[in-house]
Design an enzyme around this catalytic site. Sequence first.
Site, PDB file in Angstrom:
ATOM      1  N   PRO A 315      -1.213  10.293  12.574  1.00 13.33           N
ATOM      2  CA  PRO A 315      -0.428  11.188  11.703  1.00 13.33           C
ATOM      3  C   PRO A 315      -1.269  11.580  10.495  1.00 13.33           C
ATOM      4  O   PRO A 315      -1.640  10.740   9.687  1.00 13.33           O
ATOM      5  CB  PRO A 315       0.783  10.338  11.310  1.00 13.33           C
ATOM      6  CG  PRO A 315       0.349   8.926  11.513  1.00 13.33           C
ATOM      7  CD  PRO A 315      -0.681   8.924  12.596  1.00 13.33           C
ATOM      8  N   LEU A 316      -1.579  12.858  10.379  1.00 13.94           N
ATOM      9  CA  LEU A 316      -2.496  13.350   9.360  1.00 13.94           C
ATOM     10  C   LEU A 316      -1.745  14.250   8.386  1.00 13.94           C
ATOM     11  O   LEU A 316      -1.246  15.310   8.775  1.00 13.94           O
ATOM     12  CB  LEU A 316      -3.636  14.139  10.008  1.00 13.94           C
ATOM     13  CG  LEU A 316      -4.477  13.360  11.034  1.00 13.94           C
ATOM     14  CD1 LEU A 316      -5.260  14.316  11.911  1.00 13.94           C
ATOM     15  CD2 LEU A 316      -5.401  12.401  10.325  1.00 13.94           C
ATOM     16  N   THR A 317      -1.655  13.831   7.156  1.00 15.25           N
ATOM     17  CA  THR A 317      -0.957  14.638   6.166  1.00 15.25           C
ATOM     18  C   THR A 317      -1.678  15.965   5.950  1.00 15.25           C
ATOM     19  O   THR A 317      -2.902  16.003   5.871  1.00 15.25           O
ATOM     20  CB  THR A 317      -0.869  13.868   4.836  1.00 15.25           C
ATOM     21  OG1 THR A 317      -0.140  12.673   5.045  1.00 15.25           O
ATOM     22  CG2 THR A 317      -0.172  14.692   3.777  1.00 15.25           C
ATOM     23  N   GLN A 369       6.629   9.677  11.964  1.00 11.79           N
ATOM     24  CA  GLN A 369       6.308   8.589  11.040  1.00 11.79           C
ATOM     25  C   GLN A 369       7.163   8.702   9.790  1.00 11.79           C
ATOM     26  O   GLN A 369       7.239   9.773   9.177  1.00 11.79           O
ATOM     27  CB  GLN A 369       4.825   8.614  10.660  1.00 11.79           C
ATOM     28  CG  GLN A 369       4.411   7.388   9.852  1.00 11.79           C
ATOM     29  CD  GLN A 369       2.959   7.452   9.406  1.00 11.79           C
ATOM     30  OE1 GLN A 369       2.594   8.296   8.598  1.00 11.79           O
ATOM     31  NE2 GLN A 369       2.135   6.547   9.921  1.00 11.79           N
ATOM     32  N   CYS A 400      -0.087   3.688   3.670  1.00 14.77           N
ATOM     33  CA  CYS A 400      -0.430   4.747   2.723  1.00 14.77           C
ATOM     34  C   CYS A 400      -0.925   4.135   1.409  1.00 14.77           C
ATOM     35  O   CYS A 400      -0.220   3.333   0.793  1.00 14.77           O
ATOM     36  CB  CYS A 400       0.779   5.640   2.462  1.00 14.77           C
ATOM     37  SG  CYS A 400       0.411   7.044   1.391  1.00 14.77           S
ATOM     38  N   HIS A 469      -5.399  -0.168  10.646  1.00 15.97           N
ATOM     39  CA  HIS A 469      -6.532   0.537  10.041  1.00 15.97           C
ATOM     40  C   HIS A 469      -7.402  -0.517   9.364  1.00 15.97           C
ATOM     41  O   HIS A 469      -6.919  -1.248   8.492  1.00 15.97           O
ATOM     42  CB  HIS A 469      -6.009   1.559   9.026  1.00 15.97           C
ATOM     43  CG  HIS A 469      -7.080   2.419   8.435  1.00 15.97           C
ATOM     44  ND1 HIS A 469      -6.804   3.445   7.553  1.00 15.97           N
ATOM     45  CD2 HIS A 469      -8.418   2.434   8.597  1.00 15.97           C
ATOM     46  CE1 HIS A 469      -7.929   4.029   7.198  1.00 15.97           C
ATOM     47  NE2 HIS A 469      -8.918   3.422   7.818  1.00 15.97           N
ATOM     48  N   GLY A 502     -10.302   3.530  12.737  1.00 15.50           N
ATOM     49  CA  GLY A 502     -11.343   3.570  11.714  1.00 15.50           C
ATOM     50  C   GLY A 502     -12.722   3.828  12.271  1.00 15.50           C
ATOM     51  O   GLY A 502     -13.156   3.160  13.216  1.00 15.50           O
ATOM     52  N   ALA A 524      -8.408   9.590  13.622  1.00 15.99           N
ATOM     53  CA  ALA A 524      -7.876  10.339  12.477  1.00 15.99           C
ATOM     54  C   ALA A 524      -8.867  11.395  12.032  1.00 15.99           C
ATOM     55  O   ALA A 524      -8.909  12.493  12.574  1.00 15.99           O
ATOM     56  CB  ALA A 524      -7.535   9.374  11.346  1.00 15.99           C
TER      57      ALA A 524
END
Length: 654
Positions: A315-317, A369, A400, A469, A502, A524
């Site tokens: 999930p990438l903002t 998410q 986060c 992560h 990662g 990511a």
Amino acid sequence: MAEGTAEAPLENGGGGDSGAGALERGVAPIKPQYLTTKEQFHQFLEAKGQEKPCRETEVGDSAGNDLAEPEAKRIRLEDGQTEDGQTEEAAEPREQPQTQKRARGQNKGRPHVKPTHYDKNRLCPSLIQESAAKCFFGDRCRFLHDVGRYLETKPADLGPRCVLFETFGRCPYGVTCRFAGAHLGPEGQNLVQEELAARGAQPPPVRNGLDKALQQQLRKREVRFERAELALRQFSQGQPPGPTPAAAVPEGTVAKGAPRQDNCGAQQVPTGLGTSTPPSSPVRTCGPLTDEDVVRLRPCEKKRLDIRGKLYLAPLTTCGNLPFRRICKRFGADVTCGEMAVCTNLLQGQMSEWALLKRHQCEDIFGVQLEGAFPDTMTKCAELLSRTVEVDFVDINVGCPIDLVYKKGGGCALMNRSTKFQQIVRGMNQVLDVPLTVKIRTGVQERVNLAHRLLPELRDWGVALVTLHGRSREQRYTKLADWQYIEACVKAASPMPLFGNGDILSFEDANHAMQTGVAGIMIARGALLKPWLFTEIKEQRHWDISSSERLDILRDFTSYGLEHWGSDTQGVEKTRRFLLEWLSFLCRYVPVGLLERLPQRINERPPYYLGRDYLETLMASQKAADWIRISEMLLGPVPPNFVFLPKHKANAYK
């Protein structure tokens, strides 16, 4: 932002290499014949840009300098870098770069212009949609009702082809479309391609959208959450949450004629979503009534999430929007997840937050998410999503690192709030029909790992899968991801599957990650730098993709964006904004054919180089003005006074 927004860099394993790779630690080893200086690089782009205008308009001042940026952005860093990792436009003195402040986080002071500002004279929707009824507001309407006057002030078309008209046979934006010349008749009527219309080519229905009636109920706080309230009462009484008995459902919460059993399923019998007043329109259901519609699933009967060995797009903002996920699906991503959504905003019925839950039909394994800090809001939000959206799993954001989330007790802060964390997980697991997953980091502080202690507890609380992560909150997105620690956590989590996240930018990185015993890998920032990474992993090869192929990918993204956000001025500029945010990551990719040593590491900053053609060189530029130039190749000239500054400061190369 979602913790998957950026993976931190790998260490430069080629420090002992000869040639360009040995010039500086953390710099990509590019073949000497392609290397150049900063001045020569920009001179080449300016000269070629004047020779090849290709629909571009001049951005910046007459001297070729980029648009002015906030003072906070002009902090000097190593090798002429700005605080967000982009190269400064003006050549400033380089005295004592080591003593300058190192910046992190977001460009909070960046200029922001909403797309609505670009279209002052907007046409009333009642005139755009031919089938719409007469304007409800009449003389009080703040939009234009004179089509002729609107066309006098409307900017020129951006191109001769309309994606929506060519794909579906009809453009729903009519005269407001910025490509309207492709589908407007001589008298201004909106044309229809009968062949496509006869085949039933229609835009795919929006999945997981917010119904207007439900939005009003949420804003008026008329939605009742019986199962969530029962779980919260059990927590307050010190009881572990259990299955909801039918007798425990309060009277009056089920509409007349509906089953007595409590049900929050996606195909719920029309009950007004548990509201105290009857709904304005019943929830549509289709198909026969089954036991699953009436009887609550037991935990052992919940839907299973079997994604072992699959490639998971994080999930990438901002950048992980629906058009970008479609690009990644095309290149081989197996599992996708929506951008991080704040549970309180969802419960308030905010359209912008609900837009993050939308799902395209190509996303066969899709999750959402959620971010929150308290059991009541998270459990209620989970019950709401269980009723209204179609997903395969729900993920809790416990990774986060940004202050805005952490200081409110959400994100990484939940790792230190074990009681609240347990209540959130158990409460959400009780009200959901789909599996619950969790995304975590190694811990909060850099040398104080917490994940190995939390994983057995998460397994006992009923979590179906955990993604780890390999960095702490303190590390943010810098330094190495600790894959040795992830390997130790795999054993602590067993038999619950654990995904690792990662530093994956090549198929070699993915192979090394899988050797740790993880059930799968989450990708990511590697997907932002090169979305074809999924293809490379599946085919076990390096893809020396050409600049024209990369431009075709961007062209597909703009087509998907216009289809998703619209082809009017607002939709075009929203598509441009998200394209520019993505280009701020894409510029860091170094073509395979230019590297002395494979693969490229995610922490290796590209030096100035001239590509094999003009377009490849332009795509390597770290100036926002050059990203705007690329966007103009695809979406036409930018509006007057257009300014862009990336949202995220990229400090991973430092």
